[in-house]
Design an enzyme around this catalytic site. Structure first.
Site, PDB file in Angstrom:
ATOM      1  N   LYS A 112       0.818  -1.239  -0.032  1.00  0.00           N
ATOM      2  CA  LYS A 112       0.003   0.178  -0.188  1.00  0.00           C
ATOM      3  C   LYS A 112       0.766   1.249  -0.140  1.00  0.00           C
ATOM      4  O   LYS A 112       0.463   2.243  -0.468  1.00  0.00           O
ATOM      5  CB  LYS A 112      -1.014   0.068   1.025  1.00  0.00           C
ATOM      6  CG  LYS A 112      -2.094  -0.819   1.150  1.00  0.00           C
ATOM      7  CD  LYS A 112      -3.057  -0.535   2.236  1.00  0.00           C
ATOM      8  CE  LYS A 112      -4.523  -1.196   2.069  1.00  0.00           C
ATOM      9  NZ  LYS A 112      -5.125  -1.180   3.174  1.00  0.00           N
ATOM     10  N   LYS A 194      -4.891  -9.592  -6.629  1.00  0.00           N
ATOM     11  CA  LYS A 194      -6.038  -9.694  -6.357  1.00  0.00           C
ATOM     12  C   LYS A 194      -7.189  -8.843  -6.506  1.00  0.00           C
ATOM     13  O   LYS A 194      -6.954  -7.480  -6.849  1.00  0.00           O
ATOM     14  CB  LYS A 194      -6.053  -9.924  -4.682  1.00  0.00           C
ATOM     15  CG  LYS A 194      -5.710  -8.750  -4.005  1.00  0.00           C
ATOM     16  CD  LYS A 194      -5.877  -8.766  -2.403  1.00  0.00           C
ATOM     17  CE  LYS A 194      -5.781  -7.420  -1.959  1.00  0.00           C
ATOM     18  NZ  LYS A 194      -5.628  -7.301  -0.419  1.00  0.00           N
ATOM     19  N   LYS A 197     -10.628  -3.155  -4.027  1.00  0.00           N
ATOM     20  CA  LYS A 197     -11.522  -1.931  -4.221  1.00  0.00           C
ATOM     21  C   LYS A 197     -11.022  -0.813  -4.556  1.00  0.00           C
ATOM     22  O   LYS A 197     -11.976   0.063  -4.646  1.00  0.00           O
ATOM     23  CB  LYS A 197     -11.717  -1.633  -2.436  1.00  0.00           C
ATOM     24  CG  LYS A 197     -12.911  -2.470  -1.886  1.00  0.00           C
ATOM     25  CD  LYS A 197     -12.461  -2.179  -0.415  1.00  0.00           C
ATOM     26  CE  LYS A 197     -13.770  -2.856   0.482  1.00  0.00           C
ATOM     27  NZ  LYS A 197     -13.378  -2.646   2.034  1.00  0.00           N
TER      28      LYS A 197
HETATM   29  P1  AMP Z   1     -11.166  -4.926   3.089  1.00  0.00           P
HETATM   30  O1  AMP Z   1     -11.769  -4.629   1.929  1.00  0.00           O
HETATM   31  O2  AMP Z   1      -9.811  -4.777   3.138  1.00  0.00           O
HETATM   32  O3  AMP Z   1     -11.653  -4.217   4.273  1.00  0.00           O
HETATM   33  O4  AMP Z   1     -11.351  -6.507   3.396  1.00  0.00           O
HETATM   34  C1  AMP Z   1     -12.558  -6.991   4.011  1.00  0.00           C
HETATM   35  C2  AMP Z   1     -12.392  -8.649   3.944  1.00  0.00           C
HETATM   36  O5  AMP Z   1     -12.544  -9.164   2.700  1.00  0.00           O
HETATM   37  C3  AMP Z   1     -11.348  -9.282   4.590  1.00  0.00           C
HETATM   38  O6  AMP Z   1     -11.295 -10.277   5.331  1.00  0.00           O
HETATM   39  C4  AMP Z   1     -10.261  -9.419   3.561  1.00  0.00           C
HETATM   40  O7  AMP Z   1      -9.283 -10.646   3.509  1.00  0.00           O
HETATM   41  C5  AMP Z   1     -11.251  -9.879   2.258  1.00  0.00           C
HETATM   42  N1  AMP Z   1     -10.840  -9.629   1.015  1.00  0.00           N
HETATM   43  C6  AMP Z   1     -10.508  -8.486   0.343  1.00  0.00           C
HETATM   44  N2  AMP Z   1     -10.207  -8.750  -0.850  1.00  0.00           N
HETATM   45  C7  AMP Z   1     -10.303 -10.001  -1.029  1.00  0.00           C
HETATM   46  C8  AMP Z   1     -10.220 -11.128  -2.297  1.00  0.00           C
HETATM   47  N3  AMP Z   1      -9.632 -10.386  -3.416  1.00  0.00           N
HETATM   48  N4  AMP Z   1     -10.409 -12.130  -2.425  1.00  0.00           N
HETATM   49  C9  AMP Z   1     -10.843 -12.708  -1.054  1.00  0.00           C
HETATM   50  N5  AMP Z   1     -11.167 -12.148   0.049  1.00  0.00           N
HETATM   51  C10 AMP Z   1     -10.858 -10.602  -0.060  1.00  0.00           C
END
Ligand code: AMP
Ligand code: TRP
Length: 327
Positions: A112, A194, A197
């Protein structure tokens, strides 16, 4: 005694099917089996610059999406991180027990901060301390997350163990729970990255609120390879990713899916996958529209959620302060 589950999600960007398949859907599926607590982590969101109005709107949006996905506020507790001040306070204390070397090893920070270099906030560097506070405040047993958060949960365990060894048993040691399939859904336009967002790479990301046409267009454009056979093969990341998404949305066994597409091509898989995803998200999207007709209702559920669990957080925090000799 039911085991306690805690997990969080940031109110930034657009929630996508990676978040859904890797985390949210599993939270919903097991919420009754555990004592479940889910948190919209707005204090984590401000580790990178946020517009105040957007942050507020996104916090409600993410809470609405979790409810629409099936988090039942009668069964689980859903709340906003900044509503319970113990999170920030424990994060500060834990900071003082986390060697800088542990933080420097965090791969998410390295990724990041690559673009921003020295402009990156100290908060972003310190992000795992706040996450450790989230988890440890509630005596959490299990932390269901995607693969990218595994290292942060390990750091949480390490700091908890360190604190316990200095001051005596204080924190419960949590365990990460990473799904076997779907822990890392990849970007459609670049299956080596991956699904994320970030606003720049929307072509690769299917958001939970995307329209059927957007979903079709993104899937039809997904990057694959020059082979033909539709088969689960991790060596072919583009097609493998599409098949994993198909598998998770339909619940069908892999052999059945391969048999279904035998003799067919990638375009057939893409066409069917788009319909499967559209259908899979339709009930969530409909519930989301109903819920957001009454934003005050979402806000009041969040207030009630925080009120319900604040005593647990405050109890842990006072124990910690007492152990250290604060106050
Ligand atoms: P965040 O968007 O970083 O707040 O992530 C929220 C949840 O979604 C966390 O448990 C992350 O590990 C999961 N997550 C985020 N991106 C992915 C992805 N590409 N594949 C699977 N899980 C994800
Ligand atoms: N850091 C997590 C993410 O970006 C979100 C999060 C914050 C979290 N606190 C947490 C996840 C506690 C699990 C437990 O995905």
């Amino acid at each position: 005694m039911k085991k306690r589950v805690f997990s969080g999600i940031q109110p930034t960007g657009n929630i996508h099917i990676g978040n859904y398949l890797g985390a949210i859907r599993r939270w919903v599926a097991t919420q009754a089996e555990f004592e479940s607590i889910f948190c919209v982590v707005d204090l984590h969101a401000i580790t990178i610059p946020q517009d105040p109005k957007v942050l507020k709107a996104k916090t409600r949006e993410v809470a609405g999406l979790l409810l629409a996905a099936g988090i039942d506020p009668e069964v689980s507790t859903l709340f906003v991180q900044s509503h319970i001040s113990a999170h920030a306070e424990l994060a500060w204390i834990l900071n003082c027990f986390i060697p800088v070397g542990w933080m420097r090893r965090m791969t998410q920070f390295k990724e990041k901060s690559e673009k921003q270099k020295d402009e990156v906030s100290t908060g972003l560097f310190d992000y795992p301390a706040l996450m450790a506070a989230d988890i440890l405040l509630y005596n959490t047993d299990v932390v269901p997350v995607g693969e990218d958060q595994k290292q942060h949960v390990e750091l949480t365990r390490d700091v908890a163990q360190r604190f316990n060894s200095i001051y005596g048993e204080t924190f419960r040691i949590p365990e990460a729970e990473i799904p076997q399939t779907g822990a890392r859904i990849m970007a459609l336009d670049d299956p080596t990255q991956k699904m994320s967002k970030s606003e720049e790479d929307r072509g690769g990301t299917i958001c939970l609120l995307d329209s059927p046409d957007e979903i079709r267009a993104k899937i039809m454009k997904a990057t694959t390879d020059s082979l033909r056979e539709v088969r689960f093969d991790e060596g072919r990341p583009g097609i493998y990713n599409l098949l994993v998404i198909y598998e998770l949305f339909t619940g069908q066994p892999r052999e059945e899916i391969e048999a279904r597409f035998e003799g067919k091509g990638y375009a057939d898989l893409k066409r069917e996958l788009a319909e499967v995803v559209i259908e899979g998200l339709a009930p969530l999207q409909a519930r989301y529209r109903e819920l957001t007709a009454d934003p005050a209702h979402i806000d009041s559920l969040l207030t009630q959620g925080a009120d319900r669990i604040r005593p647990i957080a405050e109890k842990t925090l006072s124990l910690v302060k007492e152990r250290i000799g604060l106050g």
